[in-house]
Design an enzyme around this catalytic site. Structure first.
Site, PDB file in Angstrom:
ATOM      1  N   GLY A 259       0.793  -1.230   0.000  1.00 34.08           N
ATOM      2  CA  GLY A 259       0.000   0.000   0.000  1.00 34.08           C
ATOM      3  C   GLY A 259       0.816   1.266   0.000  1.00 34.08           C
ATOM      4  N   GLU A 301       5.167  -5.903   0.976  1.00 30.84           N
ATOM      5  CA  GLU A 301       4.608  -6.306  -0.313  1.00 30.84           C
ATOM      6  C   GLU A 301       4.301  -5.097  -1.210  1.00 30.84           C
ATOM      7  OE1 GLU A 301       2.264 -10.254   1.456  1.00 30.84           O
ATOM      8  OE2 GLU A 301       1.147  -8.433   0.931  1.00 30.84           O
ATOM      9  N   PRO A 302       5.312  -4.422  -1.726  1.00 23.75           N
ATOM     10  CA  PRO A 302       5.046  -3.293  -2.617  1.00 23.75           C
ATOM     11  C   PRO A 302       4.622  -3.755  -3.999  1.00 23.75           C
ATOM     12  CG  PRO A 302       7.399  -3.706  -2.509  1.00 23.75           C
ATOM     13  CD  PRO A 302       6.752  -4.660  -1.532  1.00 23.75           C
ATOM     14  N   ARG A 304       2.335  -1.180  -6.424  1.00 19.72           N
ATOM     15  CA  ARG A 304       2.236   0.120  -7.079  1.00 19.72           C
ATOM     16  C   ARG A 304       3.557   0.887  -7.034  1.00 19.72           C
ATOM     17  NH1 ARG A 304      -2.499   3.190  -6.722  1.00 19.72           N
ATOM     18  NH2 ARG A 304      -3.100   1.849  -4.977  1.00 19.72           N
ATOM     19  N   CYS A 370     -18.833   4.853 -23.863  1.00 22.24           N
ATOM     20  CA  CYS A 370     -20.194   5.370 -23.718  1.00 22.24           C
ATOM     21  C   CYS A 370     -20.592   5.499 -22.252  1.00 22.24           C
ATOM     22  CB  CYS A 370     -21.166   4.475 -24.471  1.00 22.24           C
ATOM     23  SG  CYS A 370     -20.875   4.463 -26.247  1.00 22.24           S
ATOM     24  N   GLU A 371     -19.833   6.278 -21.515  1.00 21.81           N
ATOM     25  CA  GLU A 371     -20.107   6.573 -20.110  1.00 21.81           C
ATOM     26  C   GLU A 371     -19.715   8.022 -19.837  1.00 21.81           C
ATOM     27  OE1 GLU A 371     -21.348   4.581 -17.724  1.00 21.81           O
ATOM     28  OE2 GLU A 371     -21.396   2.719 -18.910  1.00 21.81           O
ATOM     29  N   TYR A 400      -2.236  -0.963 -11.776  1.00 19.29           N
ATOM     30  CA  TYR A 400      -3.695  -0.999 -11.648  1.00 19.29           C
ATOM     31  C   TYR A 400      -4.408  -0.309 -12.802  1.00 19.29           C
ATOM     32  CZ  TYR A 400      -2.520  -2.581  -7.005  1.00 19.29           C
ATOM     33  OH  TYR A 400      -1.995  -3.297  -5.962  1.00 19.29           O
TER      34      TYR A 400
END
Length: 443
Positions: A259, A301-302, A304, A370-371, A400
């Site tokens: 995190g 636990e990296p 990102r 289409c959003e 991610y």
């Protein structure tokens, strides 16, 4: 390749602080990453395209190894995984954590040793567990009471599997409420406050097929302060002391998860890995001394923080539309290759590349889907003369994005291209219409 590099001090060239360290400025608004012109990458491989700087990934792996020389560093595969990424992580001496049979199979078939892999997941499927046991995975992190009997039964009477228990330490941290996983009331782990964690530990210890090696926690994602980790660590050491007192068992491992926050835009805060390592070691030593425990082997636990800043997404502008006071710059990708802005409100710092632009004005970069929520970057500064055909590059795009990509509107997921020492090579090819068609076997 030979490039003419523009000095960093030249006016109007922009802040490159969140780009890979190898990034250099080229004439006429160009940028090179890993010694490769991003415009050349776009022309050769098409757009959208994800560019991954191999040197940046390896350098960040080494930063973690240097900061945590006596700890286990496991790369979190969910951030981004490919066979090349598996090889880079292995060669740099990191372990791996995975969340599914798919991630596990890819890693092992790419040559990663299964005993250096940890399996996570709040709801592991039978296939996940069967694959983990068949391949000889190093650790399985137990996330719910029902998993204890399931894993023990799958191991069989003559087998033995190393496991950890994921503890919810009651610490709220993270950049968005959807990625805060250390407090009660969310789906992960076993609560420290209501006794669920201690009860699960007792059940694991009663299973001869399971070897409890330690405790695990993950308090959230995109955390930029050290203090929440220290609080969680103290609480887990307290639980380790209670386990010793109640069961006579001293656990040798403590996994503090990941995190670790990064900067997505210039000026944003990022977690200092060296400071985190130093203060975790000091806190662990002090807490264990106070509890009369030997210091367990630490793990982090990296994900990102290893791959995020190494990635750059390159899009081509399809349309520019002025609606009232808003300038919409529509590109040929969007939420199918990067759902994070729609999910978490993430903000990026896109940049025009390949030519010099006019004076900047505020614009909103949107995708092709289409959003109404398909917005990649709202309220950003882009040249006032941005036009169809231009190239837009978005830094800090390594984590991610493709790992969360979808098949929405059947656009197809972009390719991944590695750059290193002036060379570009394809790691993951573009998903084609034929790929999508072949999955549909209905008549």
């Amino acid at each position: 390749m030979t490039t003419a590099v523009i000095p960093a001090s030249e006016p109007g060239t922009g802040d490159l602080s969140v780009w890979p360290a190898s990034t250099t400025r080229l004439p006429h608004g160009g940028l090179a990453v890993g010694g490769v012109d991003l415009v050349e990458v776009a022309e050769r491989f098409g757009t959208p395209v994800y560019v991954l700087d191999e040197g940046e990934v390896r350098g960040r792996c080494r930063t973690y190894k240097d900061a945590f020389p006596e700890a286990e560093v496991h790369y979190a595969a969910k951030a981004f995984l490919s066979r090349a990424m598996v090889r880079w992580v292995q060669e740099e001496g990191l372990g791996l954590d995975v969340c599914s049979a798919g991630e596990l199979e890819l890693a092992v078939t790419a040559g990663f040793p299964p005993d250096r892999i940890v399996l996570h997941g709040n709801a592991k499927s039978p296939r996940d567990l069967d694959t983990a046991l068949r391949l000889g995975i190093g650790r399985i992190v137990i996330d719910s009471p029902s998993e204890i009997a399931r894993i023990a039964a799958a191991v069989g009477p003559d087998g033995r599997q190393k496991v950890m228990v994921r503890v919810v330490p009651g610490v709220s941290a993270g950049g968005h409420h959807k990625i805060r996983t250390g407090s009660d009331g969310q789906k992960f782990g076993l609560s420290l406050s209501d006794g669920s964690a201690l009860h699960a530990v007792a059940r694991v210890l009663a299973q001869p097929q399971l070897e409890l090696t330690g405790l695990h926690c993950h308090i959230g994602s995109q955390i930029t302060e050290v203090k929440p980790y220290l609080t969680a660590l103290r609480r887990l050491v307290g639980l380790m002391a209670r386990i010793r007192d109640a069961h006579g068992r001293v656990l040798p491992e403590l996994d503090m998860g990941g995190g670790h926050g990064i900067a997505y835009r210039p000026g944003e805060a990022a977690l200092d890995v060296t400071t985190l390592a130093r203060r975790l070691r000091g806190e662990l030593t002090e807490a264990c001394a106070g509890a009369g425990l030997p210091v367990p082997r630490l793990a982090v636990e990296p994900g990102r923080a290893v791959v995020g800043p190494a990635g750059v997404a390159v899009y081509r502008v399809l349309a520019v539309k002025h609606t009232g006071e808003t300038v919409f710059v529509a590109v040929d990708g969007g939420m199918s290759d990067n759902p994070r802005p729609a999910l978490y409100g993430v903000r990026y710092a896109p940049r025009l590349i390949g030519r010099a632009g006019a004076a900047p004005r505020t614009a909103t970069v949107v995708g092709r889907h289409c959003e109404a929520g398909d917005v990649l970057a709202a309220g950003v500064e882009l040249p006032g003369d941005v036009r169809p055909g231009d190239l837009i590059a978005v830094p800090v795009s390594g984590a991610y994005q493709l790992s969360m990509a979808s098949g929405y509107n059947m656009v197809g997921r972009p390719p991944v291209v590695a750059v290193h020492d002036g060379t570009a090579r394809l790691l993951v090819r573009r998903e084609t219409l034929e790929d999508l068609r072949l999955r549909d076997i209905g008549g």
